[in-house]
Structures are given as C-alpha cells and as structure tokens.
Write an enzyme that holds these catalytic residues in place. Structure first.
Site, short mmCIF file in Angstrom:
data_model
loop_
_atom_site.label_atom_id
_atom_site.label_comp_id
_atom_site.label_asym_id
_atom_site.label_seq_id
_atom_site.Cartn_x
_atom_site.Cartn_y
_atom_site.Cartn_z
N ASN A 30 78.02 64.46 4.31
CA ASN A 30 77.26 65.15 4.53
C ASN A 30 76.30 65.28 3.26
O ASN A 30 77.39 65.20 2.56
CB ASN A 30 77.88 67.03 4.40
N LYS A 72 74.14 67.37 2.10
CA LYS A 72 73.74 68.00 1.53
C LYS A 72 72.48 68.95 0.86
O LYS A 72 71.19 68.01 1.41
CB LYS A 72 74.86 68.78 0.18
N HIS A 85 79.22 75.58 7.08
CA HIS A 85 79.72 75.25 6.17
C HIS A 85 80.17 76.05 5.45
O HIS A 85 79.83 76.95 4.99
CB HIS A 85 78.63 73.98 5.56
N GLU A 127 79.16 76.19 1.66
CA GLU A 127 78.10 76.76 1.18
C GLU A 127 77.34 77.72 1.78
O GLU A 127 76.92 79.01 1.07
CB GLU A 127 77.48 75.00 0.81
N GLU A 138 88.46 72.74 5.55
CA GLU A 138 87.78 71.93 3.78
C GLU A 138 88.16 73.21 3.03
O GLU A 138 87.53 74.37 3.08
CB GLU A 138 86.14 72.27 4.00
N GLY A 188 83.45 69.43 -3.55
CA GLY A 188 82.92 69.52 -5.25
C GLY A 188 83.57 69.39 -6.25
O GLY A 188 82.67 69.44 -7.21
N SER A 210 86.15 66.69 -1.44
CA SER A 210 86.33 65.22 -2.34
C SER A 210 87.02 64.59 -2.20
O SER A 210 87.73 64.30 -2.60
CB SER A 210 87.15 66.43 -3.68
P1 PGA Z 1 82.42 66.96 -1.00
O1 PGA Z 1 82.01 68.28 -0.38
O2 PGA Z 1 83.11 66.00 -0.60
O3 PGA Z 1 81.67 67.28 -2.38
O4 PGA Z 1 83.79 68.02 -1.56
C1 PGA Z 1 83.05 68.53 1.24
C2 PGA Z 1 81.60 68.78 2.13
O5 PGA Z 1 81.21 69.86 1.71
O6 PGA Z 1 81.82 69.09 3.40
#
Ligand code: PGA
Length: 253
Positions: free
Chosen positions: A9, A11, A97, A99, A169, A175, A215
């Site tokens: 992803n 983003k 997701h 976010e 997640e 992140g 992460s």
């Molecule tokens: P990240 O994001 O690996 O940067 O933690 C994962 C995601 O949001 O799908």
C-alpha cells in the site's frame, strides 16, 4: 492450501515517474515467484494506477486501489467507482483502511457498502480491521475486530464473501515501527477465522486469506508468515522500497 498474498500500500506517496519505476522493480524482483507461488499486488494512489497497471500488464503483479466509492456512477464529485478502477486494470480495492477510518472518519456502515460495491463492480475487496492502542490495552481487541468484521460483511452471502480478503492491522502498529508479535497476530487472525466460521461455514473460513499489516519489514515477514492463520502481509512504508518489498515477498513464500 491458502496461497500467500503480499500487497504493498503506497498510500499518498510516489509521483508519475517513481510509481512506474517502483512497479517495474517490483515486477522484476518477484518475476520468479509472483503468480504461481504467491499473489503480489501494489496499491498506488489513484492517479498513478493506470500507468502502473500498464507497466505491470506483462507481469504477474496485480494492481489495487486504496479506496472506492459505493456507487457505480453519477453525481458524486471527486469519487471513483469500482467499475472505473476495473476498467483501468485494477484487481483489488482496500476497504476501510485504518487511515480512512481514523483520519478521514469512515464508519462501518460505509465500509460495508464499499465492500459490496467492490464485489459488484468486479474487484476483490481487502477489508481492513484492527484495534486502537487503548482498545488493546483495555482488552477490547476481540470485541472491536468482531464488530468490524460483522459490520463490514453485513448482508453479504457466502458466495460474495469468498471474494474478500481480510487484513488485520492493529492501528497502533501502522507506520509506528511497532509490529504486533507473531503470537498477537496469530491470536487475532485465529479469532477472525473462527468468527468467519460461525458467520458462514468452516470451509469458507479455511479458504479466506487473512493478511497482517502494521510496520512489516523484511526481517519480520517470515516469522509473521510462519503463524498458522497469517496468510499474507499488507505492507505500507516498506513497500516504497523495491528492495525491501521484494525481500518481504520472498520472505512470505
Ligand atoms: P505500515 O502500513 O507498514 O507503514 O505500518 C501498513 C498499512 O497501513 O497498510
């Protein structure tokens, strides 16, 4: 029995040049295994999907969208439908997701409509669920994830749900550099699989892929994938480096 699946992803990152070169490097680095040993997808920002899909068309790396809208077409300024995304070469769509839930404010009911719209529009939805840190600390992980799965799949029969991939997640791991331990991931994934078994049937629950995200890095991929109910990885930050993402894909086989 469940084929591993790793998705990157991106983003709100990359640009017209770097999106295409990242996609090319991912395709080159995974060409020996993508498609037959493992499903691999990249999920660029909407505006780069078409050019990324074009460079990936001769490869086995699929393309996904980070979001979709619930309607097919019409007066919905700024929104993008599943059929439009399919038209330009998308296979998958993230729905709900973390976010979108926690930064943009999407609720379970809207996410449920998106899952349904993805399937009707010919996309494979990746329904994302996960608890906040305070929810984990107050022992509410099971309750939150159960609510998100039940609400996210509400009204969908088994034949539709078989198109769905679930991504667990934990919000506190996205992140932040904090990864759930393989045991924490397994516990949540197992809960989701048992829940799917109760909502539908055992066979469907055994077939649905549940990805872990939060992460994920090259050095954590293999151990996470070693857990019985972890079938793949949804990678954010590390998917912006072709080397890291390819290492994660290789670690997931
Ligand atoms: P990240 O994001 O690996 O940067 O933690 C994962 C995601 O949001 O799908």
């Amino acid at each position: 029995m469940r084929k591993p699946f790793v998705a990157g992803n991106w983003k709100m990152n990359t640009d017209s040049h770097s999106s295409v070169s990242l996609a090319k490097d991912v395709a080159a680095g995974t060409s020996e295994i993508a498609g037959h040993k493992i499903d691999v997808a990249v999920i660029p920002p909407f505006v780069y999907i078409q050019s990324v899909a074009k460079v990936l068309s001769a490869s086995s790396v699929a393309v996904g969208a980070q979001d979709i809208y619930t309607e097919k077409q019409g007066a919905f300024t700024g929104e993008i439908s599943a059929s439009m995304l399919r038209d330009i070469g998308c296979t998958y769509a993230l729905c709900g997701h973390s976010e979108r839930r926690h930064v943009i404010g999407e609720q379970d009911e809207l996410i449920n409509k998106k899952v349904s719209a993805a399937i009707s529009g010919g996309l494979l939805p990746i329904l994302c669920v996960g608890e906040l840190l305070e929810e984990r600390q107050s022992d509410k992980t099971g309750e939150v994830v159960t609510r998100q799965i039940k609400a996210g799949l509400a009204g969908l029969g088994a034949e539709k749900v078989s198109a769905v991939t679930v991504a667990y997640e934990p919000v506190w791991a996205i992140g932040t550099g904090l990864t759930a331990t393989p045991q924490q991931a397994q516990e949540a994934h197992n809960l989701i699989r048992r829940l799917l078994g109760e909502m539908y049937d055992g066979q469907l629950a055994e077939e649905i892929r549940i990805l872990y995200g939060g992460s994920v890095k090259p050095d954590s991929a293999a151990e996470l994938m070693g857990q019985q109910d972890v079938d793949g990885l949804l990678v954010g930050g590390a998917s912006l480096s072709a080397d890291d993402f390819v290492a994660i894909v290789k670690g997931a086989v």
